[in-house]
Design an enzyme around this catalytic site. Structure first.
Site, PDB file in Angstrom:
ATOM      1  N   TYR A   1      44.932  32.181  79.194  1.00 16.50           N
ATOM      2  CA  TYR A   1      44.103  31.468  80.177  1.00 16.50           C
ATOM      3  C   TYR A   1      44.592  31.677  81.619  1.00 16.50           C
ATOM      4  O   TYR A   1      43.826  32.111  82.483  1.00 16.50           O
ATOM      5  CB  TYR A   1      44.027  29.981  79.813  1.00 16.50           C
ATOM      6  CG  TYR A   1      43.070  29.188  80.678  1.00 16.50           C
ATOM      7  CD1 TYR A   1      41.687  29.375  80.560  1.00 16.50           C
ATOM      8  CD2 TYR A   1      43.526  28.256  81.605  1.00 16.50           C
ATOM      9  CE1 TYR A   1      40.797  28.647  81.355  1.00 16.50           C
ATOM     10  CE2 TYR A   1      42.648  27.527  82.395  1.00 16.50           C
ATOM     11  CZ  TYR A   1      41.286  27.727  82.269  1.00 16.50           C
ATOM     12  OH  TYR A   1      40.405  27.002  83.053  1.00 16.50           O
TER      13      TYR A   1
ATOM     14  N   ASP B   1      24.881  35.662  76.688  1.00 19.43           N
ATOM     15  CA  ASP B   1      26.315  35.559  76.433  1.00 19.43           C
ATOM     16  C   ASP B   1      27.023  36.482  77.422  1.00 19.43           C
ATOM     17  O   ASP B   1      26.834  37.702  77.367  1.00 19.43           O
ATOM     18  CB  ASP B   1      26.612  35.971  74.978  1.00 19.43           C
ATOM     19  CG  ASP B   1      28.065  35.778  74.616  1.00 19.43           C
ATOM     20  OD1 ASP B   1      28.910  35.710  75.538  1.00 19.43           O
ATOM     21  OD2 ASP B   1      28.359  35.704  73.408  1.00 19.43           O
ATOM     22  N   VAL B   2      27.822  35.919  78.331  1.00 14.81           N
ATOM     23  CA  VAL B   2      28.420  36.762  79.371  1.00 14.81           C
ATOM     24  C   VAL B   2      29.460  37.738  78.824  1.00 14.81           C
ATOM     25  O   VAL B   2      29.864  38.664  79.521  1.00 14.81           O
ATOM     26  CB  VAL B   2      29.030  35.959  80.550  1.00 14.81           C
ATOM     27  CG1 VAL B   2      28.048  34.975  81.136  1.00 14.81           C
ATOM     28  CG2 VAL B   2      30.301  35.275  80.170  1.00 14.81           C
TER      29      VAL B   2
ATOM     30  N   ILE C   1      39.463  18.643  85.831  1.00 11.79           N
ATOM     31  CA  ILE C   1      38.142  18.092  86.159  1.00 11.79           C
ATOM     32  C   ILE C   1      37.593  17.400  84.917  1.00 11.79           C
ATOM     33  O   ILE C   1      37.411  18.052  83.864  1.00 11.79           O
ATOM     34  CB  ILE C   1      37.173  19.209  86.635  1.00 11.79           C
ATOM     35  CG1 ILE C   1      37.784  20.017  87.800  1.00 11.79           C
ATOM     36  CG2 ILE C   1      35.816  18.614  87.002  1.00 11.79           C
ATOM     37  CD1 ILE C   1      38.098  19.236  89.071  1.00 11.79           C
TER      38      ILE C   1
ATOM     39  N   ASN D   1      30.995  31.321  86.622  1.00 10.13           N
ATOM     40  CA  ASN D   1      31.613  30.054  86.204  1.00 10.13           C
ATOM     41  C   ASN D   1      32.164  30.085  84.784  1.00 10.13           C
ATOM     42  O   ASN D   1      33.094  29.345  84.457  1.00 10.13           O
ATOM     43  CB  ASN D   1      30.552  28.939  86.333  1.00 10.13           C
ATOM     44  CG  ASN D   1      30.957  27.668  85.625  1.00 10.13           C
ATOM     45  OD1 ASN D   1      31.887  26.977  86.043  1.00 10.13           O
ATOM     46  ND2 ASN D   1      30.284  27.368  84.520  1.00 10.13           N
TER      47      ASN D   1
ATOM     48  N   LYS E   1      42.941  34.054  84.580  1.00 11.33           N
ATOM     49  CA  LYS E   1      42.467  33.400  85.808  1.00 11.33           C
ATOM     50  C   LYS E   1      43.146  34.021  87.039  1.00 11.33           C
ATOM     51  O   LYS E   1      42.525  34.164  88.091  1.00 11.33           O
ATOM     52  CB  LYS E   1      42.733  31.893  85.750  1.00 11.33           C
ATOM     53  CG  LYS E   1      41.850  31.151  84.749  1.00 11.33           C
ATOM     54  CD  LYS E   1      40.373  31.266  85.088  1.00 11.33           C
ATOM     55  CE  LYS E   1      39.529  30.244  84.365  1.00 11.33           C
ATOM     56  NZ  LYS E   1      38.082  30.410  84.622  1.00 11.33           N
TER      57      LYS E   1
HETATM   58  N1  LIG Z   1      37.243  21.388  83.186  1.00 14.67           N
HETATM   59  C1  LIG Z   1      38.359  21.618  83.868  1.00 14.67           C
HETATM   60  O1  LIG Z   1      39.243  20.735  83.982  1.00 14.67           O
HETATM   61  C2  LIG Z   1      38.582  22.938  84.532  1.00 14.67           C
HETATM   62  C3  LIG Z   1      39.744  23.101  85.319  1.00 14.67           C
HETATM   63  C4  LIG Z   1      39.968  24.306  85.947  1.00 14.67           C
HETATM   64  C5  LIG Z   1      39.042  25.324  85.837  1.00 14.67           C
HETATM   65  N2  LIG Z   1      37.923  25.146  85.082  1.00 14.67           N
HETATM   66  C6  LIG Z   1      36.990  26.272  84.990  1.00 14.67           C
HETATM   67  O2  LIG Z   1      35.669  25.827  85.293  1.00 14.67           O
HETATM   68  C7  LIG Z   1      34.731  26.617  84.555  1.00 14.67           C
HETATM   69  C8  LIG Z   1      33.807  25.713  83.756  1.00 14.67           C
HETATM   70  O3  LIG Z   1      34.583  24.944  82.853  1.00 14.67           O
HETATM   71  P1  LIG Z   1      33.986  23.650  82.133  1.00 14.67           P
HETATM   72  O4  LIG Z   1      35.134  22.768  81.822  1.00 14.67           O
HETATM   73  O5  LIG Z   1      32.844  23.102  82.926  1.00 14.67           O
HETATM   74  O6  LIG Z   1      33.451  24.293  80.765  1.00 14.67           O
HETATM   75  P2  LIG Z   1      32.406  23.702  79.704  1.00 14.67           P
HETATM   76  O7  LIG Z   1      32.252  22.221  79.919  1.00 14.67           O
HETATM   77  O8  LIG Z   1      32.884  24.184  78.385  1.00 14.67           O
HETATM   78  O9  LIG Z   1      31.012  24.394  80.075  1.00 14.67           O
HETATM   79  C9  LIG Z   1      30.882  25.750  79.973  1.00 14.67           C
HETATM   80  C10 LIG Z   1      29.448  26.223  80.230  1.00 14.67           C
HETATM   81  O10 LIG Z   1      29.443  27.628  80.053  1.00 14.67           O
HETATM   82  C11 LIG Z   1      28.594  28.004  78.955  1.00 14.67           C
HETATM   83  N3  LIG Z   1      29.257  29.129  78.274  1.00 14.67           N
HETATM   84  C12 LIG Z   1      30.450  29.146  77.636  1.00 14.67           C
HETATM   85  N4  LIG Z   1      30.711  30.390  77.180  1.00 14.67           N
HETATM   86  C13 LIG Z   1      29.663  31.168  77.531  1.00 14.67           C
HETATM   87  C14 LIG Z   1      29.352  32.545  77.359  1.00 14.67           C
HETATM   88  N5  LIG Z   1      30.176  33.380  76.701  1.00 14.67           N
HETATM   89  N6  LIG Z   1      28.193  33.014  77.869  1.00 14.67           N
HETATM   90  C15 LIG Z   1      27.343  32.196  78.541  1.00 14.67           C
HETATM   91  N7  LIG Z   1      27.578  30.888  78.737  1.00 14.67           N
HETATM   92  C16 LIG Z   1      28.729  30.376  78.241  1.00 14.67           C
HETATM   93  C17 LIG Z   1      28.469  26.728  78.109  1.00 14.67           C
HETATM   94  O11 LIG Z   1      27.285  26.702  77.317  1.00 14.67           O
HETATM   95  P3  LIG Z   1      27.240  27.345  75.819  1.00 14.67           P
HETATM   96  O12 LIG Z   1      28.468  26.872  75.118  1.00 14.67           O
HETATM   97  O13 LIG Z   1      25.957  26.819  75.261  1.00 14.67           O
HETATM   98  O14 LIG Z   1      27.220  28.827  76.008  1.00 14.67           O
HETATM   99  C18 LIG Z   1      28.422  25.690  79.229  1.00 14.67           C
HETATM  100  O15 LIG Z   1      27.150  25.671  79.842  1.00 14.67           O
HETATM  101  C19 LIG Z   1      35.571  27.575  83.692  1.00 14.67           C
HETATM  102  O16 LIG Z   1      35.719  28.803  84.369  1.00 14.67           O
HETATM  103  C20 LIG Z   1      36.915  26.873  83.593  1.00 14.67           C
HETATM  104  O17 LIG Z   1      37.976  27.765  83.341  1.00 14.67           O
HETATM  105  C21 LIG Z   1      37.679  23.991  84.413  1.00 14.67           C
END
Ligand SMILES: NC(=O)c1ccc[n+]([C@@H]2O[C@H](COP(=O)([O-])OP(=O)(O)OC[C@H]3O[C@@H](n4cnc5c(N)ncnc54)[C@H](OP(=O)(O)O)[C@@H]3O)[C@@H](O)[C@H]2O)c1
Length: 255
Positions: free
Chosen positions: A154, A66-67, A187, A93, A158
């Site tokens: 958020y 857990d980060v 995304i 990430n 960021k």
């Molecule tokens: N999706 C978008 O449209 C978007 C847009 C702009 C920026 N971003 C950024 O891109 C990054 C990834 O987003 P995403 O949409 O891909 O998220 P996601 O689909 O929710 O995936 C998050 C990943 O991180 C893990 N995770 C979450 N909290 C954690 C913690 N405390 N410790 C360790 N692992 C953790 C999750 O697994 P577990 O839950 O099992 O821990 C999963 O593997 C983030 O920084 C987000 O802000 C996303």
């Protein structure tokens, strides 16, 4: 373009799903060794099995971390570096994806996004100085525009991720270590943040989709492609940048 990432040792936080899962796969495609983490043990076990099948010539090593837990995170960084003989690239990430404007969300966002990045960077820097490696932070266009996530933690957190990463770039440049941020726009991953909004908040989904000048949201591969480029020596003079991958979503001009 040959990126030269074969045998590089890479760390990705949140590497089982979503954008982080695709980043993990992108580095494995390049022949790198990838240490990745998430909180869910079952996902780590399942992804390790699948990645071993999909990438028989690369090495993917998962860990339940857990980060937001500073000691767990820094122990994982050290253990990964010791196991694989160093570190070349670190990708921060994970986000708490905390949007509500309440104290608990602000605390989560700070602890996970910002303190998580600081802890990760501090633990990794001694190894990155040896390898002349680099750090990539995943922020968001919400860090540079007051969008639908405002007001709330958020965007501000960021923004701090972008600022801290640029500060690292200045601090570490004389030691040959680069640091860059990637700011994705919307995304679409299924299952993921936007597929959840599409299902549960269709009006919000439509209004946000309509803002995208390309008429679509991005794919996680489009973020991962930018990550592997910035991580490679092809980007050897790129440091301190905030690289948007948003299909021209942001109206503001970035100077
Ligand atoms: N999706 C978008 O449209 C978007 C847009 C702009 C920026 N971003 C950024 O891109 C990054 C990834 O987003 P995403 O949409 O891909 O998220 P996601 O689909 O929710 O995936 C998050 C990943 O991180 C893990 N995770 C979450 N909290 C954690 C913690 N405390 N410790 C360790 N692992 C953790 C999750 O697994 P577990 O839950 O099992 O821990 C999963 O593997 C983030 O920084 C987000 O802000 C996303």
């Amino acid at each position: 373009m040959h990126l030269g990432l074969e045998k590089k040792i890479v760390l990705v936080t949140g590497g089982t799903k979503g954008i982080g899962g695709t980043i993990t796969r992108a580095f494995l495609e390049e022949g790198a060794t990838v240490h990745y983490c998430s909180r869910t043990k079952a996902d780590i076990e399942a992804s390790e099995k699948q990645l071993a099948i999909d990438f028989p010539d690369a090495r993917a090593i998962g860990a339940t971390v857990d980060v937001s837990d500073q000691s767990q995170l820094s122990e994982w960084v050290k253990a990964s570096a010791e196991q694989s003989g160093g570190l070349d690239v670190v990708v921060a990430n994970v986000s708490a994806l905390a949007i509500p404007d309440d104290v608990e969300s602000w605390r989560n966002a700070f602890q996970t996004d910002l303190l998580g990045l600081h802890t990760l960077a501090q633990a990794a820097i001694p190894y990155l100085e040896k390898s002349k490696g680099n750090i990539i932070s995943i922020a968001s266009v919400s860090g540079i525009s007051a969008d639908f996530t405002s007001p709330g933690p958020y965007g501000p957190v960021k923004a701090a991720v972008i600022h801290y990463t640029a500060s690292l770039a200045r601090q570490l440049a004389p030691k040959g270590v680069r640091a860059n941020t990637i700011s994705p726009g919307n995304i679409y991953v299924d299952p993921g943040v936007w597929s959840g909004i599409e299902k549960n908040m269709p009006d919000l989904f439509k209004s946000q989709m309509d803002l995208n000048p390309m008429g679509r949201m991005g794919k996680p591969e489009e973020v991962a492609n930018a990550v592997v480029f910035l991580a490679s020596d092809r980007a050897s003079f790129v440091s301190g940048s905030n690289f948007k991958v948003d299909g021209a979503l942001c109206e503001g001009v970035q100077f």
